[in-house]
Design an enzyme around this catalytic site. Structure first.
Site, short mmCIF file in Angstrom:
data_model
loop_
_atom_site.label_atom_id
_atom_site.label_comp_id
_atom_site.label_asym_id
_atom_site.label_seq_id
_atom_site.Cartn_x
_atom_site.Cartn_y
_atom_site.Cartn_z
N ASP B 338 0.85 -1.18 0.00
CA ASP B 338 0.00 0.00 0.00
C ASP B 338 0.89 1.23 0.00
O ASP B 338 1.87 1.28 0.71
CB ASP B 338 -0.87 0.01 1.26
CG ASP B 338 -2.14 -0.80 1.04
OD1 ASP B 338 -2.62 -0.83 -0.11
OD2 ASP B 338 -2.61 -1.41 2.00
N ASP B 375 -6.65 23.32 12.02
CA ASP B 375 -6.72 22.05 11.27
C ASP B 375 -5.74 21.07 11.90
O ASP B 375 -4.54 21.20 11.76
CB ASP B 375 -6.34 22.35 9.80
CG ASP B 375 -6.48 21.11 8.94
OD1 ASP B 375 -6.72 20.01 9.49
OD2 ASP B 375 -6.34 21.24 7.72
N GLU B 379 -1.83 17.13 7.40
CA GLU B 379 -1.62 18.07 6.30
C GLU B 379 -1.69 19.50 6.82
O GLU B 379 -0.85 20.34 6.48
CB GLU B 379 -2.69 17.88 5.22
CG GLU B 379 -2.55 16.62 4.41
CD GLU B 379 -3.19 15.41 5.06
OE1 GLU B 379 -3.67 15.53 6.21
OE2 GLU B 379 -3.21 14.33 4.44
N PHE B 408 -13.66 21.33 8.14
CA PHE B 408 -13.77 20.68 6.83
C PHE B 408 -15.09 19.94 6.78
O PHE B 408 -15.51 19.32 7.74
CB PHE B 408 -12.61 19.68 6.66
CG PHE B 408 -12.65 18.95 5.36
CD1 PHE B 408 -12.05 19.50 4.23
CD2 PHE B 408 -13.28 17.72 5.27
CE1 PHE B 408 -12.09 18.81 3.04
CE2 PHE B 408 -13.32 17.04 4.06
CZ PHE B 408 -12.72 17.59 2.94
N ALA B 410 -17.41 17.44 4.03
CA ALA B 410 -17.39 16.73 2.75
C ALA B 410 -18.21 17.50 1.71
O ALA B 410 -18.00 17.36 0.52
CB ALA B 410 -17.93 15.31 2.91
N THR B 412 -18.62 21.05 1.51
CA THR B 412 -17.92 22.23 0.96
C THR B 412 -16.51 21.87 0.48
O THR B 412 -15.95 22.56 -0.35
CB THR B 412 -17.75 23.32 2.04
OG1 THR B 412 -17.03 22.75 3.14
CG2 THR B 412 -19.10 23.80 2.53
N LYS B 426 -9.13 27.29 2.68
CA LYS B 426 -8.27 26.46 1.84
C LYS B 426 -9.02 25.17 1.53
O LYS B 426 -9.85 24.72 2.32
CB LYS B 426 -6.92 26.19 2.52
CG LYS B 426 -6.95 25.16 3.64
CD LYS B 426 -5.52 24.80 4.02
CE LYS B 426 -5.43 23.48 4.78
NZ LYS B 426 -6.10 23.47 6.09
#
Lengths: 194, 713, 596
Positions: B338, B375, B379, B408, B410, B412, B426
C-alpha cells in the site's frame, strides 16, 4: 495396461523386422558388394588354403618368426573362436607367475637383448587375438630372427620398418607391427630352405 | 481526498515507528521484549523435555534420530551382553554407547529448546486469560454480570474504563482508548470505535477511557488469544511442504547409509578371509559409522529450525497462522505494498506555497497558516510548520481575536477561519474557485493551471483564498519514507517485484512510483482490482504477498499467498490473512519475507553442512575399522588419529557435539543479506558446503588428541 | 602420460563438443515432429510403423499411460529375446549348430537362467554378457533378438529422456508425449540412418559382415585356427550408438573383427557419446534456454575429463609388480609403456584408458581392454562411473534423465540456501520430485550393495543347481584378495547401472549370478525410469515460475560445480566403504607388492 499389450506386441514385431532383418540384411548386402574382402574376415590364402586373417593374430613359436604376445584365447591361446583376455588383476599371483615365465622365455630366446622389455611383449592382450606387437617388441626379436634365417639384423630391421604402421591419422592409437604379415614377408624375402 | 480518514488513522495507530537504519539490514535488531536465546528458565525446560522425547514412539516421527536411538539401544544391548560374558573392550563400548545416547539427547534438546521458547511465551499469554466478568446487555441499558467464558458469539457486552474486554468482538457503539499491550507488547493505547476499519477488539485487552459496546464474535476457546497460544506452543504445528520434502531426502539418505553400513559386514567378512588377518567390525563400530554418516545434524535440527522460524516471526510481533505461510513468504515473487503508510509516510506534507497574480509568497504563507491553525490533520499541521520554517511565521494565538473556525466538510470540501473580517479558506481548487466566485471575485487562470501542474507531478494542490481573492496554491506532496528506495532496490536484487497499490490517479501514482523505485503500480485501485492483480500474478506462476486491514481487503488477503493483516484492521481482514501484524505496520511485510528466506536458507545450509561432514568421518572410521585386516589402509588415515578406537570415538563425539554447537545457529537462523540468488548460493556453498567438508578434519583431530591425552581410548 | 595420449583424449572431447549441437538440434526437430532433411526418405517408413501397429500419432499420453506402454513394450521384448535364444537350435542362421547336437566342443549351453539374464540384459540396455558370443549364439539370435534390442532399448531410453524434457518444458499439461511415437521416431530417424553409415564404415575398415560358418585356417606354423565369422559390423554400429555394448564376440570391441583400427575405435567412442551429448542440447533447446543444456553438458564434461585423465595416469604409470620383472613402464616412440596386460597394441594405453572411461561414463559397457586387468585406480574409475549411475553423458536418454535426477537433488539441497523453495527450469522441486529421486537412488544403491553383500558370503553346496561346481559365490572369481571382491562389486554395479562391462574374470554364468545380476539390471532400469516418468508427469502439470534474480541460476559455472559435487559426493558417500575394500586398498597393496 491391458490396452497397451496389443500395440506392445505389434511394435516388437515391426521393429524386429525393421532392425533385425532389414537392417542387417542391407548392411550385409552392401558390405559384400563394397568391401567383400574385409566383410569376410580379411582372409589370407596360400595355394588355395586359408592360412589366417590379416587382422587376427596367430601363434608363432619358431625362432625364425616374430612371436606375438601371450594369448588367453582358448586353452592354447590364439583360438579365434574363443577370444578372451587373461582377466588377471594387478595383484594376481597368476599374473606375476605367467609374466615371469614369459620374461624368462623371452630372455632365453633372445639372449642378446639386455634392456628392459617393452610393456606389451610379456603381457596378454585383451582379445587374445592381438595381431600386433609394438616396434620395440619386434626389435627385441630381430637378432634371433636374423640368426635363424641367416641374414643380418639390419635386413630384418629394414623389413620390419616397412611393416610398421604408424598412428592412424598421425595421432590415433599406437605404432604397431602386424606379426602375421611381417612373418609372411620374411618367408617371402628370406626363405629358409628346409 | 477519499483516503484521508484512513491516513489519519494509520498515523495514530502506528505507534511503533518504522525502523530504517542500515538499509541492508532487513532484519531489525532484536526487539526489546524478545527473550534471550538461552534464557535459564527455557534452558531448564528444554533439558527436561530432551529426556521426555527419548520415548521411541514420539521419536519415530524423526527417522534419522530414531535410527540413532535404535543404534544406541543396540550398542547398549551388546555392551550389557559383553559385560555379562566378560568379553570385548568394555571401556570403549561404554563410551560409544554413552555418546550415542548423547547424540539423541542433543537432537532432542535442540527441538525442546525451540519449543520451550514458544511454551514460555504461551504461559505469559495464558496469564492474561484470567476469567473476567462481562457485562452482558439484556435489553437497552440493562446488563447482567456473567463470566466471560459464558459469552457466545452474538452477545453484546458493555465495557467501561478499567474493564478487561471479555472476548473478541466488534465495537458497535462508542469510542474508547484500549491498552493492547498483552498482545502487541506496546504500551501506547490505541483507539477503537464503532464503524470503519478500527472496530475490532481483542479479548484480554483493557479499556482505558470512555465506554463502548461490543458485539462478541467468537466463542470461548476460539478467541484470538487462544489461537495465539496454540500457535506459539506449536500445538497445531504441521510440517510445511518444504520440510516434508527435506524429511524425505534425509530419510532416504539414512536408508542409503543404512545399506552402506549393513552391507559392510559381509564385505568385511570377505576381506578378513581374503587377507587372512583382522576381524569383522563389532556392532559398536558399525553403529558408530552409521550414526556418523546419517544426517544427524540436520535431522536433529530440522524441526527446531522450523519452530524457531515461527518464533522469529513472533518476535517481530507478527502472528503467523501456519509455518507454511512463513515458508511461502520466502518464496514470494511479488509484493503488493500500500502506498500510504508503507511507501510514503502516512500523510502528505506541504512543500511549497505558490502565489498567483500579485500576491506575495509571504502573504500566501500567512493566509495558509492562519487557515490551518485549527486544522489538526497532519496536512494542516504541515502547512503551519512550512510557513514557520520558510517564512518565520510563528503560530499565533488566535483566541484573542474574533476567530471563527470553519471545519472541513465533505460538502464544501474546504476549511478555514473567519478572522478579523477576513474569510480565509483552503481546499480543493474547484471548491475554492467556486467559493471565490460566490464571493464575487475572479478566479485567475493561473490558479487552475498551477493546481493542474501540481497534480501532474503527483502532488495534491490546496488552493487558498481570502473571500473573493484567490491567493495561491499550497503544494502538498506524498513523502516517500527515507531509505525506502534502497530497501526496494534490495528486494529487486532478491528477485522480488514490488507493486504499489494506491487510490490515486495514474499520474500521481506514476510520479510516486518512480520516486520510490517500485517496479509497478496499481492506480485508482479498487479491492476488485487488487484481487484481479493477484490472480493474474499467480496465473503466471508468481507468489504474491500483500497487506491489508479493511473488510474489503479480505478477498485479496485470502487470495494472496501471504496475506499480512493489520491487527487494527477488521476481524474479516484478520480472518482472511494468514499472518497478523500486531504492530499494524505494513512495512513489516518486507521483514516477513526476509524471515521466510532466512528459514529456508538455514535448512539448506545445515543440510549441506551435514552431508558434507560425512567425508571426513569416512577418513576417520574406515581405516580404523580395517586396520587389522588391511594395515595398508592407514594411508587413508590422513588425520593421523592415534588408534582405531580413538578414531571411531572421536568421530562419534564430533558428530554429537556438532549438533549442540549448531543449536544457536538453528534457532537464530543463518546470516541473511538481501542479494541475488547467485551470490547467496556462492557464499553459502563456500561456508556450509566447503566448510562442511573441511571443518570436521581439525575437529575430529582435536578430539582425538584429547581422547588420547585422557587415555579414554 | 604422453603428449600424444593427452592429444587423443582432448581431440576426442573437442569432437564431441562440436557434434553435440548439430545432433541435439536434429533430435529436437525429430521429437517435436518437425521435418528434417531425412523426412523425404524416412517419413513413409515412420508412417508404415504406425499403420502396422495401430498407433495414433496425434494422441498423447499421460505419464501413467506412457509408463504402461513402455512396460508393455519391454515385456514383449523380453519374451521375444528369451524365446528366440531358447529356440535357436530350430531357427535359421545357425551354421555352427549352437544348442544342437553338433555344436563345437567349446560351446556354451543356452540354459534358462542364461537366456533370462541375456534377455533382461539386452532389454534393459545393459548388455551384460554371461556368455561369449562366438561360443554361444547363432547369427539369428545375434540379429533378430540382440540387434533389435540394441535399437529398441536405446530408443526407449531416449523416449524417456524426451518425455522428461517435455515435463520441464510444458506447463499445466496432462500429457508428456506418446511413447510409441517417440520410440518409432528415435529408431527411424536417429538410430537407423546413423547406424547404417557407421556399419558400412566399420566394414570398410575390416569389421566382418557375413553369414558364413566359421573359417578353418591352417596357420603358417601348420596349426589349425578356427576363425569366428558373422554379421558383426551391423551389430557393432548400433552397439555403440545405442550405448548397448554387448559384443558380438567375447572380447567385445577389443576383437579385431569388431574394432579393427584406431580410427574405428575413435568412431566407436564418438558413437557412444553422440546421442547422450546431443540430448543435453535437445534439453536446453526444448526448455527454451540452451544454456541449461550446456550447463549439463559442462558438468558431464568435467566428470568425464577427470575420469579419463585419472584412468590414463594410473594405466600409464603401470604395475610396479610387473616392472620388478624387468618390464619397461615408460612409454617411448616404439612401445606404449604402462600397464599393457589386457590391452591391444593398436590402441595402446591412452586410447584404452579413454575408451574405458567413455564406455562406463555412458551405459555402453563395450570394452577394448580388460577392465579386470586395469591397475586398481584405473579400475576404480569405471567402477565409480557406474556407481554414480552412468550420468556422465550416460546411456542414450538414460544419461540425461539420470543427470537430471542429480540436478533435482542438488538443486533441492543447495537451492534452499538461496532462501526459496528450490526451482529447476522454472519448476518447483517439491516433496514428490524428491521422493521419486530418492526412490531411484535408493533402488540402484540397494541393488548393488545388497547383492554384492550376499555374494561375498553366500555358499552353496558344491555342484548344486545355484552355483554349480563353484560352491561359494566367491568360488567364481578369477582373482583373490580385494580384487576378487572388486569383481563381485563390479558385476552388480554394472548390472544396476545398466552398463554391461565387467571385471570379466568372474564366471557369472551360473543360475545364482544370472538371476541376481538380472534382477539388478531390472531394478536399475525400471526403478529409475518409472520414478522419472512420474517426475515428468508431475512437472508437466506444474506452472513455470518466472525467472528472477532471486532464482537459483542453473546455467553458470556455480551450478555446474554444484551438480558435479552432488554426483561425486552422493556416489562417494554411498560406495566409499565398498570401494575402500576393493580398488582403494588394492592400490596400496599393489604398491607394497602384496599378491593374492
Amino acid at each position: 495396461m491391458i490396452k497397451q499389450l496389443l500395440p506392445g506386441f505389434r511394435m516388437v514385431l515391426v521393429l524386429t523386422v525393421l532392425t533385425g532383418l532389414l537392417y542387417p540384411g542391407v548392411v550385409t548386402g552392401l558390405a559384400q558388394i563394397l568391401f567383400k574382402h574385409q566383410a569376410n574376415g580379411s582372409l589370407i590364402t596360400r595355394n588355395g588354403k586359408v592360412i589366417g586373417s590379416e587382422i587376427i593374430g596367430q601363434n608363432f613359436t619358431k625362432p625364425e618368426y616374430f612371436h606375438p604376445r601371450p594369448s588367453a584365447a582358448g586353452s592354447d591361446g590364439y583360438d579365434a573362436s574363443a577370444s578372451s583376455g587373461s582377466n588377471f588383476g594387478p595383484t594376481s599371483q597368476k599374473l606375476i607367475d605367467r609374466t615371469k615365465a614369459s620374461v624368462a622365455q623371452l630372455r632365453a630366446e633372445n639372449p642378446s637383448f639386455k634392456p628392459e622389455l617393452p610393456s606389451d611383449i610379456a603381457t596378454a592382450s585383451a582379445s587374445g587375438l592381438d595381431p600386433h606387437i609394438s616396434p620395440a617388441s619386434a626389435a627385441v626379436q630381430m637378432e634371433r630372427v636374423a640368426q635363424a634365417r641367416g641374414v643380418t639384423r639390419e635386413q630384418v630391421s629394414r623389413l620390419t620398418r616397412r611393416f610398421t604402421e604408424g598412428r592412424d591419422l598421425g595421432f590415433l592409437g599406437e605404432p604397431r607391427v602386424n606379426v602375421l604379415r611381417l612373418n609372411l614377408a620374411l618367408d617371402e624375402r628370406f626363405p629358409i630352405s628346409r | 481526498m477519499p483516503s484521508s480518514i484512513h491516513e489519519r488513522e494509520t498515523a495514530t495507530t502506528t505507534p511503533r515507528q518504522v525502523r530504517l537504519g542500515d538499509p541492508t539490514e532487513l532484519l531489525p535488531k532484536k526487539l526489546a521484549h524478545a527473550r534471550p536465546l538461552f534464557d535459564p528458565e527455557i534452558l531448564r525446560r528444554a533439558i527436561r523435555d530432551s529426556f521426555v522425547k527419548l520415548n521411541p514412539v514420539t521419536l519415530m516421527k524423526n527417522p534419522v534420530i530414531f535410527v540413532v536411538e535404535a543404534g544406541a539401544a543396540l550398542t547398549t544391548f551388546f555392551l550389557v551382553r559383553d559385560i555379562a560374558v566378560g568379553a570385548g573392550n568394555i571401556g570403549f563400548q561404554i563410551q560409544i554407547a554413552l555418546w550415542l545416547w548423547f547424540t539423541v539427547l542433543f537432537a532432542n534438546f535442540a527441538e525442546a529448546m525451540a519449543e520451550a521458547r514458544g511454551k514460555a511465551q504461551a504461559d505469559t499469554l495464558r496469564k492474561t486469560k484470567t476469567d473476567s466478568i462481562a457485562k452482558r446487555i439484556i435489553v437497552g441499558d440493562r446488563f447482567e454480570r456473567v463470566s466471560a467464558s459464558q459469552l457466545r458469539a452474538g452477545d453484546i457486552v458493555v465495557c467501561e474504563a478499567g474493564d478487561l474486554i471479555p472476548g473478541d468482538g466488534e465495537v458497535v457503539e462508542g469510542i474508547a482508548t484500549v491498552d493492547e499491550s498483552v498482545i502487541t507488547g506496546e504500551s501506547a493505547p490505541v483507539i477503537r470505535e464503532s464503524g470503519g476499519d478500527r472496530s475490532a477488539v481483542t479479548g484480554g485487552t483493557k479499556v482505558l477511557s470512555d465506554n463502548i459496546r461490543i458485539k462478541i464474535t467468537s466463542n470461548p476457546g476460539e478467541t484470538f488469544i487462544d489461537r495465539m497460544i496454540a500457535l506459539v506452543e506449536g500445538a497445531e504445528r504441521q510440517k510445511t511442504p518444504n520440510e516434508i520434502a527435506l524429511n524425505i531426502l534425509i530419510a532416504g539418505l539414512t536408508l542409503v547409509f543404512l545399506l552402506a553400513v549393513v552391507t559392510l559386514q559381509p564385505f568385511a567378512h570377505y576381506s578378513v578371509s581374503a587377507a587372512g588377518s583382522g576381524s569383522v567390525p563389532t556392532i559398536a563400530v558399525l553403529v558408530s559409522l552409521l550414526v556418523c554418516l546419517i544426517p544427524t545434524t540436520i535431522g536433529g535440527l530440522l524441526s527446531a529450525i522450523g519452530i524457531a522460524g515461527m518464533d522469529r516471526v513472533m518476535q517481530h510481533n507478527v502472528l503467523a497462522m501456519s509455518g507454511k505461510a512463513v515458508e511461502a513468504s520466502g518464496d514470494v515473487n511479488t509484493l503488493l505494498l500500500d502506498k500510504t503508510g508503507t511507501i510514503t509516510i502516512g500523510n502528505r506534507q506541504a512543500v511549497e506555497f505558490i502565489p498567483v497574480n500579485e500576491v506575495t509568497q509571504e502573504e500566501l504563507a500567512d493566509a495558509a497558516q492562519l487557515s490551518s491553525l485549527a486544522d489538526e490533520t497532519p496536512e494542516g499541521r504541515s502547512v503551519v510548520v512550512l510557513a514557520k520554517e520558510k517564512y518565520g511565521l510563528r503560530g499565533r494565538e488566535v483566541a484573542s481575536h474574533e476567530a471563527h473556525f470553519i471545519p472541513f466538510s465533505a460538502y464544501t470540501r474546504m476549511s478555514g477561519v473567519d478572522l478579523d473580517g477576513r474569510q480565509l479558506r483552503k481546499g480543493a481548487s474547484e471548491s475554492i474557485a467556486a467559493f471565490v466566485r460566490e464571493q464575487g471575485g475572479q478566479v485567475p487562470d493561473e490558479l487552475t493551471e498551477t493546481a493542474e501542474r501540481i497534480s501532474r507531478q503527483g502532488g495534491t494542490p490546496l488552493a487558498v483564498a481570502d473571500a473573493h481573492r484567490a491567493l495561491g496554491v499550497i503544494h502538498l506532496k506524498d513523502v516517500v519514507k527515507g531509505g525506502m528506495k534502497d530497501r526496494l532496490g534490495h528486494l529487486r536484487a532478491m528477485g522480488i517485484r514490488t507493486v504499489m497499490i494506491t487510490g490515486d490517479n495514474p499520474l500521481t501514482a506514476a510520479a510516486i512510483a518512480s520516486e520510490a523505485g517500485v517496479d509497478d503500480f496499481l492506480a485508482q485501485a479498487s479491492p476488485a482490482d487488487k484481487l484481479n492483480y493477484i490472480k493474474k500474478e499467480q496465473a503466471a506462476g508468481r507468489l504474491v504477498a500483500m497487506t491489508g486491514d479493511g473488510t474489503n481487503d479480505a478477498p485479496a488477503l485470502a487470495q494472496a499467498d501471504v496475506g499480512l493483516a493489520m491487527n487494527t484492521g477488521t476481524m474479516a481482514a484478520k480472518e482472511a490473512g494468514n499472518m497478523v501484524d500486531l504492530d499494524s505496520n505494513p512495512t513489516k511485510l518486507i521483514e516477513v519475507v526476509a524471515i521466510g528466506k532466512q528459514l529456508l536458507i538455514t535448512r539448506g545450509a545445515l543440510t549441506t553442512f551435514s552431508i558434507a561432514n560425512d567425508v571426513a568421518k569416512y577418513f576417520a572410521i574406515i581405516p580404523a575399522m580395517f586396520m587389522a585386516t588391511y594395515p595398508a589402509l592407514d594411508a587413508l588415515n590422513i588425520m593421523g588419529l592415534h588408534t582405531p578406537q580413538s578414531a571411531v570415538l572421536s568421530a562419534v563425539i564430533f558428530n554429537a557435539l556438532i549438533i549442540i554447537a549448531l543449536v544457536p545457529l538453528a534457532l537464530r537462523g543463518v546470516r541473511y543479506r538481501p542479494e541475488s540468488a547467485a551470490s547467496l548460493l556462492r557464499r553459502n556453498l563456500l561456508i556450509y558446503g566447503l566448510g562442511g567438508i573441511i571443518v570436521p578434519f581439525p575437529g575430529i583431530w582435536i578430539i582425538d588428541q584429547i581422547v588420547h591425552a585422557l587415555g579414554l581410548a | 602420460m604422453t603428449p600424444n595420449g593427452i592429444l587423443q583424449i582432448v581431440s576426442f572431447f573437442l569432437l564431441i563438443l562440436a557434434l553435440a549441437k548439430p545432433m541435439g538440434a536434429y533430435m529436437t526437430r525429430v521429437f517435436n515432429g518437425q521435418r528434417t532433411f531425412l523426412h523425404v526418405l524416412l517419413r513413409p517408413l515412420e508412417r508404415l510403423c504406425y499403420a502396422l501397429t495401430g498407433v495414433r500419432e496425434d494422441v498423447e499420453q499421460r505419464w501413467t499411460q506412457y509408463t504402461a506402454s513402455m512396460l508393455s513394450f519391454s515385456l514383449f521384448s523380453f519374451v521375444f529375446v528369451y524365446g528366440i535364444q531358447r529356440l535357436q537350435a530350430f531357427l535359421p542362421f545357425n551354421p555352427m549348430g549352437f544348442s544342437s547336437g553338433h555344436a563345437p566342443g567349446n560351446a556354451t549351453a543356452m540354459t534358462p537362467d542364461l537366456a533370462f539374464n541375456t534377455a533382461v540384459s539386452f532389454v534393459t540396455n545393459t548388455n551384460w554378457q554371461s556368455y561369449g558370443g562366438e561360443t554361444t549364439l547363432s547369427y539369428f539370435v545375434q540379429m533378430v533378438a540382440l540387434t533389435v534390442q540394441n535399437f529398441a532399448s536405446a530408443a526407449v531410453g531416449v523416449a524417456i529422456a524426451v518425455a522428461l524434457i517435455r515435463g520441464f518444458a510444458r506447463q499445466q499439461a496432462n500429457a508428456i508425449g506418446n511413447f510409441w511415437v517417440d520410440l518409432v521416431r528415435g529408431t527411424v530417424y536417429v538410430f537407423l540412418p546413423i547406424s547404417l553409415l557407421i556399419a558400412l564404415f566399420f566394414a570398410s575398415q575390416g569389421a566382418i559382415q557375413n553369414l558364413n560358418s566359421y573359417t578353418v585356417a591352417t596357420t603358417v606354423e601348420g596349426k589349425q585356427q578356427v576363425i569366428a565369422q558373422g554379421p558383426v559390423a551391423s551389430q557393432e554400429a548400433i552397439k555403440m550408438l545405442g550405448t548397448n555394448g554387448g559384443g558380438f564376440f567375447n572380447a567385445n570391441s577389443a576383437h579385431p573383427f569388431e574394432n579393427p583400427t584406431p580410427l574405428t575405435n575413435l568412431v566407436q567412442m564418438v558413437a557412444i557419446f553422440l546421442i547422450p551429448a546431443g540430448l543435453t542440447y535437445t534439453f536446453g533447446k526444448t526448455v527454451g534456454d540452451t544454456r541449461q543444456g550446456w550447463a549439463i553438458f559442462a558438468a558431464m564434461s568435467v566428470l568425464f575429463l577427470a575420469g579419463a585423465f585419472t584412468l590414463y595416469y594410473f594405466e600409464q604409470s603401470g604395475n610396479p609388480n610387473l616392472q620388478k620383472l624387468g618390464i619397461e613402464s615408460m612409454a617411448s616412440a616404439s612401445q606404449p609403456g604402462g600397464n599393457m596386460e589386457g590391452k591391444e597394441v593398436r590402441f595402446g594405453i591412452a586410447a584404452t584408458s579413454l575408451f574405458g572411461t567413455v564406455t562406463t561414463d555412458a551405459s555402453c559397457g563395450a570394452v577394448i581392454g580388460m577392465h579386470d586387468s586395469f591397475t586398481p585406480i584405473g579400475g576404480l574409475v569405471p567402477l565409480f562411473n557406474m556407481e554414480v549411475g552412468e550420468v556422465i553423458f550416460g546411456g542414450t536418454g538414460a544419461g540425461l534423465y539420470g543427470m537430471l535426477l542429480f540436478a533435482i537433488l542438488g538443486v533441492f539441497i543447495a537451492g534452499l540456501m538461496v532462501g526459496r523453495t528450490p526451482e529447476y527450469i522454472g519448476k518447483k522441486i517439491e516433496g514428490k520430485e524428491v521422493k521419486m529421486a530418492m526412490i531411484a537412488l535408493l533402488a540402484t544403491s540397494a541393488a548393488v550393495l545388497l547383492f554384492a553383500g550376499i555374494s561375498s558370503v553366500i555358499t552353496f553346496p558344491k555342484d548344486a543347481y545355484w552355483n554349480g561346481s563353484y560352491g561359494a559365490a566367491t568360488g567364481n572369481l578369477n582373482n583373490g584378495g580385494p580384487h576378487g571382491f572388486g569383481e563381485i562389486l563390479y558385476a552388480y554395479s554394472s548390472g544396476a547401472a545398466n552398463n554391461g562391462s565387467a571385471f570379466a574374470g568372474i564366471n557369472a554364468n551360473t543360475p545364482w549370478y544370472n538371476l541376481t545380476i538380472g534382477l539388478a539390471m531390472l531394478i536399475g532400469r525400471f526403478l529409475i525410469i518409472i520414478p522419472m516418468l512420474a517426475v515428468a508427469g508431475h512437472l508437466a502439470s506444474k506452472k513455470r515460475v518466472p525467472v528472477t534474480s532471486g532464482t537459483l541460476p542453473t546455467h553458470g559455472p556455480l551450478f555446474v560445480g554444484l551438480l558435479v559435487g552432488t554426483v561425486v559426493i552422493v556416489g562417494a558417500l554411498t560406495f566409499f566403504p565398498a570401494l575402500s575394500l576393493s580398488p582403494i586398498v588394492e592400490h596400496f597393496l599393489m604398491n607394497q607388492g602384496r599378491l593374492f
